[in-house]
Design a protein around this motif. Sequence first.
Motif, PDB file in Angstrom:
ATOM      1  N   LYS A 112      14.583  -5.695  -6.588  1.00 52.07           N
ATOM      2  CA  LYS A 112      14.175  -4.794  -7.657  1.00 52.07           C
ATOM      3  C   LYS A 112      12.721  -4.429  -7.486  1.00 52.07           C
ATOM      4  CE  LYS A 112      16.868  -3.693  -9.572  1.00 52.07           C
ATOM      5  NZ  LYS A 112      17.978  -2.821  -9.313  1.00 52.07           N
ATOM      6  N   VAL A 113      12.372  -3.232  -7.687  1.00 50.24           N
ATOM      7  CA  VAL A 113      11.231  -2.484  -7.212  1.00 50.24           C
ATOM      8  C   VAL A 113      10.895  -2.974  -5.817  1.00 50.24           C
ATOM      9  CG1 VAL A 113       9.009  -1.567  -7.603  1.00 50.24           C
ATOM     10  CG2 VAL A 113      10.350  -2.249  -9.538  1.00 50.24           C
ATOM     11  N   ALA A 114      11.594  -2.332  -4.853  1.00 50.24           N
ATOM     12  CA  ALA A 114      11.531  -2.816  -3.488  1.00 50.24           C
ATOM     13  C   ALA A 114      10.167  -2.726  -2.855  1.00 50.24           C
ATOM     14  CB  ALA A 114      12.518  -2.026  -2.643  1.00 50.24           C
ATOM     15  N   ALA A 115       9.268  -1.977  -3.460  1.00 43.63           N
ATOM     16  CA  ALA A 115       7.923  -1.956  -2.904  1.00 43.63           C
ATOM     17  C   ALA A 115       7.337  -3.355  -2.895  1.00 43.63           C
ATOM     18  CB  ALA A 115       7.027  -1.021  -3.706  1.00 43.63           C
ATOM     19  N   GLY A 116       7.866  -4.241  -3.708  1.00 42.18           N
ATOM     20  CA  GLY A 116       7.389  -5.599  -3.756  1.00 42.18           C
ATOM     21  C   GLY A 116       7.617  -6.359  -2.473  1.00 42.18           C
ATOM     22  N   SER A 117       8.466  -5.832  -1.584  1.00 41.51           N
ATOM     23  CA  SER A 117       8.653  -6.507  -0.312  1.00 41.51           C
ATOM     24  C   SER A 117       7.452  -6.314   0.592  1.00 41.51           C
ATOM     25  CB  SER A 117       9.904  -5.959   0.386  1.00 41.51           C
ATOM     26  OG  SER A 117       9.744  -4.606   0.687  1.00 41.51           O
ATOM     27  N   CYS A 118       6.542  -5.452   0.212  1.00 38.43           N
ATOM     28  CA  CYS A 118       5.365  -5.196   1.032  1.00 38.43           C
ATOM     29  C   CYS A 118       4.080  -5.726   0.412  1.00 38.43           C
ATOM     30  CB  CYS A 118       5.212  -3.690   1.274  1.00 38.43           C
ATOM     31  SG  CYS A 118       6.501  -3.003   2.301  1.00 38.43           S
ATOM     32  N   VAL A 119       4.118  -6.043  -0.873  1.00 40.94           N
ATOM     33  CA  VAL A 119       2.921  -6.546  -1.526  1.00 40.94           C
ATOM     34  C   VAL A 119       3.257  -7.758  -2.371  1.00 40.94           C
ATOM     35  CG1 VAL A 119       1.745  -4.328  -1.585  1.00 40.94           C
ATOM     36  CG2 VAL A 119       3.273  -4.927  -3.435  1.00 40.94           C
ATOM     37  N   ARG A 120       2.269  -8.513  -2.741  1.00 39.74           N
ATOM     38  CA  ARG A 120       2.481  -9.754  -3.464  1.00 39.74           C
ATOM     39  C   ARG A 120       2.669  -9.512  -4.947  1.00 39.74           C
ATOM     40  NH1 ARG A 120      -1.832 -14.730  -3.455  1.00 39.74           N
ATOM     41  NH2 ARG A 120      -0.625 -16.200  -4.706  1.00 39.74           N
ATOM     42  N   GLY A 121       3.761 -10.032  -5.504  1.00 38.74           N
ATOM     43  CA  GLY A 121       4.021  -9.853  -6.921  1.00 38.74           C
ATOM     44  C   GLY A 121       3.091 -10.688  -7.786  1.00 38.74           C
TER      45      GLY A 121
ATOM     46  N   LEU B 231      -2.203  -0.567  -2.268  1.00 42.02           N
ATOM     47  CA  LEU B 231      -2.994  -1.732  -1.901  1.00 42.02           C
ATOM     48  C   LEU B 231      -4.201  -1.900  -2.819  1.00 42.02           C
ATOM     49  CD1 LEU B 231      -2.876  -1.443   1.993  1.00 42.02           C
ATOM     50  CD2 LEU B 231      -1.846  -3.255   0.599  1.00 42.02           C
ATOM     51  N   HIS B 232      -4.843  -0.778  -3.112  1.00 41.02           N
ATOM     52  CA  HIS B 232      -6.018  -0.849  -3.988  1.00 41.02           C
ATOM     53  C   HIS B 232      -5.629  -1.265  -5.397  1.00 41.02           C
ATOM     54  CE1 HIS B 232      -9.774   0.139  -5.999  1.00 41.02           C
ATOM     55  NE2 HIS B 232      -9.048   0.828  -6.872  1.00 41.02           N
TER      56      HIS B 232
ATOM     57  N   TRP C 186       3.056   9.051   3.874  1.00 39.52           N
ATOM     58  CA  TRP C 186       2.997   7.850   3.041  1.00 39.52           C
ATOM     59  C   TRP C 186       1.653   7.136   3.081  1.00 39.52           C
ATOM     60  CZ3 TRP C 186       7.975   4.448   2.773  1.00 39.52           C
ATOM     61  CH2 TRP C 186       9.048   5.236   2.355  1.00 39.52           C
ATOM     62  N   VAL C 187       0.794   7.429   4.043  1.00 37.66           N
ATOM     63  CA  VAL C 187      -0.443   6.662   4.194  1.00 37.66           C
ATOM     64  C   VAL C 187      -1.284   6.667   2.919  1.00 37.66           C
ATOM     65  CG1 VAL C 187      -2.614   6.479   5.472  1.00 37.66           C
ATOM     66  CG2 VAL C 187      -0.469   6.931   6.696  1.00 37.66           C
ATOM     67  N   PRO C 188      -1.552   7.812   2.282  1.00 36.37           N
ATOM     68  CA  PRO C 188      -2.360   7.790   1.056  1.00 36.37           C
ATOM     69  C   PRO C 188      -1.733   6.944  -0.056  1.00 36.37           C
ATOM     70  CG  PRO C 188      -2.242  10.019   1.933  1.00 36.37           C
ATOM     71  CD  PRO C 188      -1.247   9.214   2.696  1.00 36.37           C
ATOM     72  N   LEU C 189      -0.405   6.996  -0.190  1.00 30.08           N
ATOM     73  CA  LEU C 189       0.250   6.192  -1.219  1.00 30.08           C
ATOM     74  C   LEU C 189       0.105   4.703  -0.916  1.00 30.08           C
ATOM     75  CD1 LEU C 189       1.989   5.831  -3.728  1.00 30.08           C
ATOM     76  CD2 LEU C 189       4.006   6.034  -2.279  1.00 30.08           C
ATOM     77  N   LEU C 190       0.288   4.317   0.334  1.00 24.37           N
ATOM     78  CA  LEU C 190       0.160   2.907   0.699  1.00 24.37           C
ATOM     79  C   LEU C 190      -1.247   2.387   0.397  1.00 24.37           C
ATOM     80  CD1 LEU C 190       2.119   2.902   4.070  1.00 24.37           C
ATOM     81  CD2 LEU C 190       2.862   1.952   1.886  1.00 24.37           C
ATOM     82  N   LEU C 191      -2.251   3.199   0.687  1.00 28.37           N
ATOM     83  CA  LEU C 191      -3.630   2.806   0.387  1.00 28.37           C
ATOM     84  C   LEU C 191      -3.846   2.700  -1.124  1.00 28.37           C
ATOM     85  CD1 LEU C 191      -5.574   4.939   3.014  1.00 28.37           C
ATOM     86  CD2 LEU C 191      -5.160   2.461   3.064  1.00 28.37           C
ATOM     87  N   ALA C 192      -3.267   3.631  -1.859  1.00 29.07           N
ATOM     88  CA  ALA C 192      -3.379   3.586  -3.320  1.00 29.07           C
ATOM     89  C   ALA C 192      -2.723   2.324  -3.874  1.00 29.07           C
ATOM     90  CB  ALA C 192      -2.740   4.835  -3.930  1.00 29.07           C
TER      91      ALA C 192
END
Length: 390
Positions: free
Chosen positions: A9-18, A109-110, A101-107
């Motif tokens: 669930k919210v799969a973006a979490g597989s790339c960042v720490r919850g 991460l920040h 996707w690069v700008p979104l990924l940076l956003a």
Amino acid sequence: MASAPKRLKVAAGSCVRGKGSADPISSFLAWCGRAGVELSPKVRLSREGAVAGYGLLAAEELERGEVLFTVPRTALLSQHTSSIGGLLQEAQESLQSQSGWVPLLLALLHEYTASNSWWQPYFSLWQDFSSLDHPMFCFQEPLEEEDEDEKSPNPPMMVPVADILNHVAKHNANLEYTPHCLQMVSTQPISKGQEIFNTYGQMANWQLLHMYGFAEPYPGNTNDTADVQMVTLRRAALRRAKSEAEQQLVREQWDFLCQLEMVGEEGAFVLGWDEVLTEEELSMTLKVLCMSAEEFQEYKEQEGWEDDSEEEESSTLSNEALSRLKAPCKKLLYDSVLLTLEAYRSDLRAEQELLDRKEAFEQLSRREQQALHVRYGQKRILHQLLQLLA
């Protein structure tokens, strides 16, 4: 066995720490109120009753066409709404990529690492690094019809609430875009307690597994497909050639098809449940590879053009049309499907037995389970085609 479709669930979490919270749903719903996100009182967010993680369920009976929630564009997390949006705008030339996707990924991460980020309650629903099963999941707004010919798509974005919904092919809700907001709308009546499913598009199981980390168990995915490699038809045609002259004819026919850009060494014919999705390529390939030397010579002299409207109409390869193919074409396609099935390590019956044995299936890792669903669906399509051609 019909195991429920699953994804993080919210799969973006597989790339960042919850980031945990004692009650992440309450925190997130409070954030939704501040962000102007409006949820219908007829729906609720919950872990219970969802196929995996958080989900959206019907708290009351829903009719077709009801707005389930509304997300203003100011609540979308993108390169434009991030607190570093200005910086990303200044650096946009150096952040160009084919995907965008690069700008979104940076956003992301920040915002995720900023202790005072406005998006923290949204991030509290994300999984952590212990669940790295599949790629990041972002929504990408479809292009308007007049913009379809443009080279660059709309930039991807994160859509709170909407990205909590799971996908199934037979979904019961759809995300609609307006200039000021995004709305999730029911596409059919939904019973109380039933999970509300979105669609990520008409995707085969291998695409779902590649992009989102899950596959729908048979027979759920009506958009599933199976591939027959183009070179497999060449291989089958060469096998049936009885002399060196006939093999040479096949090679010349293949080269001709390559010149017409109908086939390629890395290409594949895509088979759906009801029709061939690459119908023009397969129709032409079967036709040319089944020609005699005389027919092929005449066809080449015409440079592949024929004034035959009846034949053009028959190029639509529905299941019915496949069953009416001429005998040589049927045999060539049949042999090609057999060769394709031989490339799998196990047969359909063995995988059916594994799916039927619940204990054995549950001993597989999650990735093995999802891969099994992919293979099984493909084999069912291929076996269906064998029956049509027999």
